[in-house]
Design a protein around this motif. Structure first.
Motif, mmCIF file in Angstrom:
data_model
loop_
_atom_site.group_PDB
_atom_site.id
_atom_site.type_symbol
_atom_site.label_atom_id
_atom_site.label_comp_id
_atom_site.label_asym_id
_atom_site.label_seq_id
_atom_site.Cartn_x
_atom_site.Cartn_y
_atom_site.Cartn_z
ATOM 1 N N GLU A 102 3.242 1.148 -8.400
ATOM 2 C CA GLU A 102 4.321 1.874 -9.065
ATOM 3 C C GLU A 102 5.293 0.942 -9.774
ATOM 4 O OE1 GLU A 102 7.849 4.084 -7.116
ATOM 5 O OE2 GLU A 102 6.152 5.445 -7.050
ATOM 6 N N CYS A 103 5.429 -0.278 -9.289
ATOM 7 C CA CYS A 103 6.423 -1.187 -9.846
ATOM 8 C C CYS A 103 5.940 -1.949 -11.073
ATOM 9 C CB CYS A 103 6.904 -2.159 -8.770
ATOM 10 S SG CYS A 103 5.600 -3.164 -8.087
ATOM 11 N N THR A 104 4.678 -1.796 -11.480
ATOM 12 C CA THR A 104 4.191 -2.454 -12.687
ATOM 13 C C THR A 104 4.227 -1.468 -13.849
ATOM 14 O OG1 THR A 104 1.906 -1.870 -12.157
ATOM 15 C CG2 THR A 104 2.672 -4.011 -11.423
ATOM 16 N N TYR A 105 4.403 -1.992 -15.032
ATOM 17 C CA TYR A 105 4.481 -1.144 -16.227
ATOM 18 C C TYR A 105 3.140 -1.024 -16.930
ATOM 19 C CZ TYR A 105 9.474 -1.423 -15.604
ATOM 20 O OH TYR A 105 10.725 -1.343 -15.089
ATOM 21 N N LEU A 106 2.111 -1.670 -16.404
ATOM 22 C CA LEU A 106 0.774 -1.597 -16.975
ATOM 23 C C LEU A 106 -0.012 -0.480 -16.296
ATOM 24 C CD1 LEU A 106 -0.030 -5.401 -16.863
ATOM 25 C CD2 LEU A 106 0.772 -4.099 -18.823
ATOM 26 N N GLY A 107 -0.990 0.078 -16.984
ATOM 27 C CA GLY A 107 -1.889 1.016 -16.329
ATOM 28 C C GLY A 107 -1.730 2.465 -16.706
ATOM 29 N N GLY A 108 -0.756 2.824 -17.487
ATOM 30 C CA GLY A 108 -0.650 4.203 -17.944
ATOM 31 C C GLY A 108 0.315 5.050 -17.140
ATOM 32 N N ASP A 109 0.012 6.364 -17.105
ATOM 33 C CA ASP A 109 0.913 7.310 -16.428
ATOM 34 C C ASP A 109 0.698 7.273 -14.916
ATOM 35 O OD1 ASP A 109 -1.606 8.377 -16.535
ATOM 36 O OD2 ASP A 109 -0.939 10.434 -16.875
ATOM 37 N N GLU A 110 1.473 8.088 -14.224
ATOM 38 C CA GLU A 110 1.478 8.042 -12.767
ATOM 39 C C GLU A 110 0.148 8.495 -12.166
ATOM 40 O OE1 GLU A 110 4.013 9.881 -9.051
ATOM 41 O OE2 GLU A 110 4.911 9.855 -11.046
ATOM 42 N N GLN A 111 -0.479 9.481 -12.778
ATOM 43 C CA GLN A 111 -1.742 9.980 -12.241
ATOM 44 C C GLN A 111 -2.863 8.941 -12.377
ATOM 45 O OE1 GLN A 111 -3.101 13.602 -14.034
ATOM 46 N NE2 GLN A 111 -4.598 13.992 -12.415
ATOM 47 N N SER A 112 -2.928 8.252 -13.492
ATOM 48 C CA SER A 112 -3.958 7.212 -13.654
ATOM 49 C C SER A 112 -3.661 6.006 -12.763
ATOM 50 C CB SER A 112 -4.073 6.791 -15.113
ATOM 51 O OG SER A 112 -2.880 6.190 -15.554
ATOM 52 N N LYS A 113 -2.378 5.712 -12.527
ATOM 53 C CA LYS A 113 -2.027 4.631 -11.618
ATOM 54 C C LYS A 113 -2.454 4.957 -10.191
ATOM 55 C CE LYS A 113 1.938 2.359 -13.649
ATOM 56 N NZ LYS A 113 1.831 1.020 -13.143
ATOM 57 N N ASP A 114 -2.276 6.225 -9.788
ATOM 58 C CA ASP A 114 -2.710 6.615 -8.445
ATOM 59 C C ASP A 114 -4.223 6.509 -8.296
ATOM 60 O OD1 ASP A 114 -0.122 7.087 -7.633
ATOM 61 O OD2 ASP A 114 -0.191 9.253 -8.009
ATOM 62 N N LYS A 115 -4.945 6.860 -9.337
ATOM 63 C CA LYS A 115 -6.408 6.743 -9.295
ATOM 64 C C LYS A 115 -6.841 5.282 -9.211
ATOM 65 C CE LYS A 115 -7.459 11.013 -11.734
ATOM 66 N NZ LYS A 115 -7.998 11.616 -12.965
ATOM 67 N N MET A 116 -6.167 4.411 -9.965
ATOM 68 C CA MET A 116 -6.495 2.985 -9.907
ATOM 69 C C MET A 116 -6.178 2.404 -8.532
ATOM 70 S SD MET A 116 -5.716 1.045 -13.460
ATOM 71 C CE MET A 116 -4.229 1.866 -13.958
ATOM 72 N N LEU A 117 -5.051 2.815 -7.971
ATOM 73 C CA LEU A 117 -4.672 2.330 -6.653
ATOM 74 C C LEU A 117 -5.666 2.790 -5.594
ATOM 75 C CD1 LEU A 117 -2.409 0.634 -5.465
ATOM 76 C CD2 LEU A 117 -1.179 2.732 -4.980
ATOM 77 N N PHE A 118 -6.109 4.029 -5.693
ATOM 78 C CA PHE A 118 -7.099 4.544 -4.744
ATOM 79 C C PHE A 118 -8.428 3.815 -4.909
ATOM 80 C CE2 PHE A 118 -10.431 7.571 -3.542
ATOM 81 C CZ PHE A 118 -10.103 7.728 -2.207
ATOM 82 N N ALA A 119 -8.853 3.587 -6.151
ATOM 83 C CA ALA A 119 -10.104 2.860 -6.388
ATOM 84 C C ALA A 119 -10.006 1.428 -5.856
ATOM 85 C CB ALA A 119 -10.430 2.856 -7.876
ATOM 86 N N GLY A 120 -8.859 0.793 -6.041
ATOM 87 C CA GLY A 120 -8.671 -0.555 -5.508
ATOM 88 C C GLY A 120 -8.723 -0.581 -3.990
ATOM 89 N N ALA A 121 -8.143 0.436 -3.348
ATOM 90 C CA ALA A 121 -8.183 0.508 -1.885
ATOM 91 C C ALA A 121 -9.617 0.702 -1.393
ATOM 92 C CB ALA A 121 -7.296 1.641 -1.396
ATOM 93 N N VAL A 122 -10.381 1.529 -2.093
ATOM 94 C CA VAL A 122 -11.787 1.734 -1.725
ATOM 95 C C VAL A 122 -12.572 0.436 -1.914
ATOM 96 C CG1 VAL A 122 -13.902 2.945 -2.388
ATOM 97 C CG2 VAL A 122 -11.777 4.213 -2.143
#
Length: 138
Positions: A102-122
């Motif tokens: 959440e604290c980075t400005y890269l990666g798009g909107d909040e929904q795409s950031k949540d998907k990236m974070l979930f994929a990274g956790a997996v």
């Protein structure tokens, strides 16, 4: 604020864990055994046997080192492959988690950031399980 603190601490812990595994892959001395140096001998001879995932080495008291690379055993090759796959997954997981925080400005909107974070956790989970399985940890 609470969500950002959890994300940053989780990112640091997982990335440091990945970095430590990467450092242990490069270390030579996984297992060290001292041979010799027993009492009652007129000649003190000491030797060290050490090995890692790639080779076995023997160093005597005159500092001569003889190394033997492991032959092509399918089990050892499988362990090496699993460790490399786990490290690669961990690398991509660190990038995805960094972009998805959440604290980075890269990666798009909040929904795409949540998907990236979930994929990274997996990716972190699968890469960590991959490394544990290859090292024989239950």
């Amino acid at each position: 604020m609470h969500k950002r603190l959890i994300q940053v601490s989780g990112f640091l812990i997982s990335t440091l864990g990945w970095l430590f595994v990467l450092c242990t892959m490069a270390m030579d001395f996984w297992r060290i055994t001292q041979i010799g140096g027993q009492g009652g001998s007129f000649i003190i001879k000491v030797a060290w046997y050490w090995s890692n995932l790639w080779k076995d080495c023997f160093t005597d008291s005159t500092a001569v080192t003889n190394c033997r690379d492991f032959p092509v055993l399918w089990f050892v090759q499988g362990v090496r492959g699993l460790l490399m796959c786990g490290l690669t997954l961990g690398f991509f997981a660190a990038i995805l988690c960094f972009l998805g925080m959440e604290c980075t400005y890269l990666g798009g909107d909040e929904q795409s950031k949540d998907k990236m974070l979930f994929a990274g956790a997996v990716f972190h989970f699968v890469g960590g399980e991959n490394k544990r399985t290859s090292l024989g940890v239950p």
